[in-house]
Write an enzyme that holds these catalytic residues in place. Structure first.
Site, PDB file in Angstrom:
ATOM      1  N   PHE A  99       0.988  -1.275  -0.156  1.00 32.10           N
ATOM      2  CA  PHE A  99       0.012  -0.057  -0.040  1.00 32.10           C
ATOM      3  C   PHE A  99       0.751   1.242   0.016  1.00 32.10           C
ATOM      4  O   PHE A  99       1.612   1.380   0.623  1.00 32.10           O
ATOM      5  CB  PHE A  99      -0.941  -0.019   1.307  1.00 32.10           C
ATOM      6  CG  PHE A  99      -1.988   0.975   1.216  1.00 32.10           C
ATOM      7  CD1 PHE A  99      -2.896   0.790   0.214  1.00 32.10           C
ATOM      8  CD2 PHE A  99      -1.763   2.171   1.827  1.00 32.10           C
ATOM      9  CE1 PHE A  99      -4.011   2.054   0.231  1.00 32.10           C
ATOM     10  CE2 PHE A  99      -2.614   3.346   2.016  1.00 32.10           C
ATOM     11  CZ  PHE A  99      -3.787   3.125   1.140  1.00 32.10           C
ATOM     12  N   ASP A 144       0.976  -4.774   8.232  1.00 30.70           N
ATOM     13  CA  ASP A 144      -0.140  -3.834   8.442  1.00 30.70           C
ATOM     14  C   ASP A 144      -1.363  -4.726   8.048  1.00 30.70           C
ATOM     15  O   ASP A 144      -1.681  -5.653   7.192  1.00 30.70           O
ATOM     16  CB  ASP A 144      -0.027  -3.002   7.095  1.00 30.70           C
ATOM     17  CG  ASP A 144      -1.005  -1.837   6.839  1.00 30.70           C
ATOM     18  OD1 ASP A 144      -2.118  -2.058   7.489  1.00 30.70           O
ATOM     19  OD2 ASP A 144      -0.895  -0.769   6.340  1.00 30.70           O
ATOM     20  N   TYR A 154     -10.720   2.349  10.816  1.00 29.17           N
ATOM     21  CA  TYR A 154     -12.188   2.673  10.330  1.00 29.17           C
ATOM     22  C   TYR A 154     -12.649   1.774   9.321  1.00 29.17           C
ATOM     23  O   TYR A 154     -13.727   2.090   8.492  1.00 29.17           O
ATOM     24  CB  TYR A 154     -12.028   4.198   9.664  1.00 29.17           C
ATOM     25  CG  TYR A 154     -10.702   4.297   8.695  1.00 29.17           C
ATOM     26  CD1 TYR A 154     -10.684   3.840   7.583  1.00 29.17           C
ATOM     27  CD2 TYR A 154      -9.623   4.967   9.144  1.00 29.17           C
ATOM     28  CE1 TYR A 154      -9.495   3.874   6.604  1.00 29.17           C
ATOM     29  CE2 TYR A 154      -8.371   5.165   8.561  1.00 29.17           C
ATOM     30  CZ  TYR A 154      -8.370   4.785   7.102  1.00 29.17           C
ATOM     31  OH  TYR A 154      -7.267   4.821   6.584  1.00 29.17           O
ATOM     32  N   LYS A 155     -11.857   0.772   9.234  1.00 36.71           N
ATOM     33  CA  LYS A 155     -12.471  -0.392   7.965  1.00 36.71           C
ATOM     34  C   LYS A 155     -13.447  -1.139   8.708  1.00 36.71           C
ATOM     35  O   LYS A 155     -14.589  -0.898   9.189  1.00 36.71           O
ATOM     36  CB  LYS A 155     -11.217  -0.835   7.272  1.00 36.71           C
ATOM     37  CG  LYS A 155     -10.331   0.091   6.374  1.00 36.71           C
ATOM     38  CD  LYS A 155      -9.301  -0.594   5.948  1.00 36.71           C
ATOM     39  CE  LYS A 155      -8.215   0.113   5.349  1.00 36.71           C
ATOM     40  NZ  LYS A 155      -8.699   1.107   4.157  1.00 36.71           N
ATOM     41  N   ARG A 177     -13.580  -2.951  -6.775  1.00 31.52           N
ATOM     42  CA  ARG A 177     -13.300  -3.640  -5.684  1.00 31.52           C
ATOM     43  C   ARG A 177     -14.612  -3.733  -4.732  1.00 31.52           C
ATOM     44  O   ARG A 177     -15.186  -2.585  -4.704  1.00 31.52           O
ATOM     45  CB  ARG A 177     -12.134  -2.770  -4.715  1.00 31.52           C
ATOM     46  CG  ARG A 177     -11.514  -3.640  -3.878  1.00 31.52           C
ATOM     47  CD  ARG A 177     -10.410  -2.674  -3.348  1.00 31.52           C
ATOM     48  NE  ARG A 177     -10.895  -1.509  -2.535  1.00 31.52           N
ATOM     49  CZ  ARG A 177     -10.078  -0.983  -1.835  1.00 31.52           C
ATOM     50  NH1 ARG A 177      -9.081  -1.358  -1.268  1.00 31.52           N
ATOM     51  NH2 ARG A 177     -10.529   0.065  -1.036  1.00 31.52           N
TER      52      ARG A 177
END
Ligand SMILES: Cc1ncc(COP(=O)(O)O)c(C=O)c1O
Length: 407
Positions: A124, A194, A219-220, A366
């Protein structure tokens, strides 16, 4: 499969009750919990309580009276069963990017003489940028990027840290964490994971897999709200050997002694820096509490079933799309990506129809499946809408091609 068959799967789903823990708009199919988790029913009241009663009535005394000072460790501890860590190995702090920097700097300092941070080329971007920033500060270090298939052989005696994202943000492919940890440890290297696309999405066992250090987004799948603070994990055995590079007063052993010199707090608390955002912590706590009483094995099983159903339906009906995620559920996170040259416009069309996923450059659409609130019906309806949009070329209109800032 028919819609009725998908609805029958929902009726038999042992996790179906958990959807009631969320406020989801009635006419929306939300398949983006891997970017921003849905709003828990409990969050507005939790925030209101902290604002009106704690901040409003008790003001500064709330740091003691309502335990604000202990919130980063107390809320971190609640993540233990979700990631497979002991309560005192977790802390809520900062953002994922800042936590990555702290742990990476601490890890390279703990391996003096070794110069390489090893990662994969397609990690990422923030993970890559944070490492590049650290190398700028410490030119004796180097960032070594290889293809994900070459990672295991690239670990050597010069590797200070193996620095990876567990579930790939594009393909949703999971690394074999335990195997890579074992290879890294055999060469004397540390590992940082991560877990942003893993925590809360399926079963994790950071201690069972012998992870050294880890971070992840709040927050996911943890439903902590937009820009929620991150979590960090430091294995118990390493905690007192490591030092945070951001030596703020909240990580001091006695913040209220106001001593002149920094002395790290014992244990994981040394990874705190400054005053935590109590409002953000309250929202994250409500998000983490949506996992209360849920067996993580049920999450793992439902994630595999939801993503499998979606893949099967899309592949049966959308020949133009190419699967960009692993077929084997054990190697897949709780997301599915498909490639199409007009992926951006296709996703905008889906969003206009009330099916929310997202787009990742250059060509991936996605879809994230949050086992706590997504239904089999959602997966079916998402695939059905996609098939309709492709058959009619509804996406081929100028308004769906105009790029917005956030994709
Ligand atoms: C793997 C990964 N790491 C980190 C982040 C974001 O980091 P931050 O919360 O600091 O913006 C994301 C965001 O999507 C991500 O997917």
């Amino acid at each position: 499969m028919t819609l009725e068959e998908a609805q029958r799967l929902d009726a038999a789903d042992p996790l179906a009750f958990a959807r009631e823990r969320f406020r989801l708009p009635r006419d929306l199919i939300y398949l983006d919990g891997n970017s921003l988790g849905a709003l828990p029913v409990a969050t507005p009241d939790a925030l209101s309580r902290v604002v009106r009663s704690e901040w409003g009535e008790d003001l500064i005394t709330s740091w003691n009276k309502h335990g604000w000072i202990d919130a980063p460790a107390r809320i971190g501890a609640k993540l233990g069963p979700i990631v497979g860590a002991r309560p005192h190995e977790l802390l809520i702090a900062d953002s994922t990017s800042v936590c990555l920097f702290k742990l990476l700097a601490a890890a390279v300092a703990a391996r003096p003489g070794r110069t390489a941070i090893l990662t994969e080329r397609r990690n990422f971007p923030t993970d890559l940028y944070v490492a590049q920033g650290l190398v700028d500060l410490k030119p004796e270090l180097s960032l070594r990027t290889v293809d994900r298939t070459e990672l295991a052989v690239a670990i050597d005696e010069d590797t200070a840290v193996l620095y990876l994202t567990h579930t790939d943000y594009c393909s949703g492919e999971r690394h074999d964490m335990a195997a890579l940890n074992a290879t890294a440890h055999a060469k004397g290297a540390l590992t940082i994971w991560d877990l942003s696309h893993s925590a809360g999405a399926f079963a994790l066992d950071v201690n069972g897999a012998a992870c050294d250090l880890a971070v992840g987004c709040g927050y996911k799948y943890l439903n902590g709200g937009p820009g929620a603070p991150a979590f960090l994990f430091v294995a118990e055995a390493l905690q007192d050997q490591f030092r945070s590079p951001l030596t703020g007063w909240m990580g001091h052993s006695e913040p209220f002694a106001f001593a002149e010199d920094y002395r790290p707090a014992p244990g994981i608390a040394r990874f705190l820096t400054g005053t935590p955002s109590i409002l953000a912590l309250a929202a994250l706590e409500a998000g983490i509490m949506t996992f209360d009483g849920i067996a993580i094995a049920d999450i793992e099983a439902k994630s595999a079933d939801l993503t499998r159903l979606f893949i099967d339906e899309v592949e049966a009906r959308c020949v133009e799309l190419t699967l960009a995620s692993p077929r084997d559920p054990a190697r897949r996170g709780s997301q599915v990506s498909f490639a199409h040259p007009n992926g951006y416009a296709i996703m905008q069309t889906l969003i206009a129809r009330g099916i929310i996923g997202d787009f990742r450059s250059p060509d991936l659409i996605r879809f994230g499946f949050a086992p706590l609130y997504n239904r089999f019906e959602d997966a079916w309806r998402g695939a059905d809408a996609l098939a309709g949009i492709l058959a009619t070329r509804e996406w081929d209109q100028p308004r769906f091609h105009a790029r917005q800032k956030v994709t």
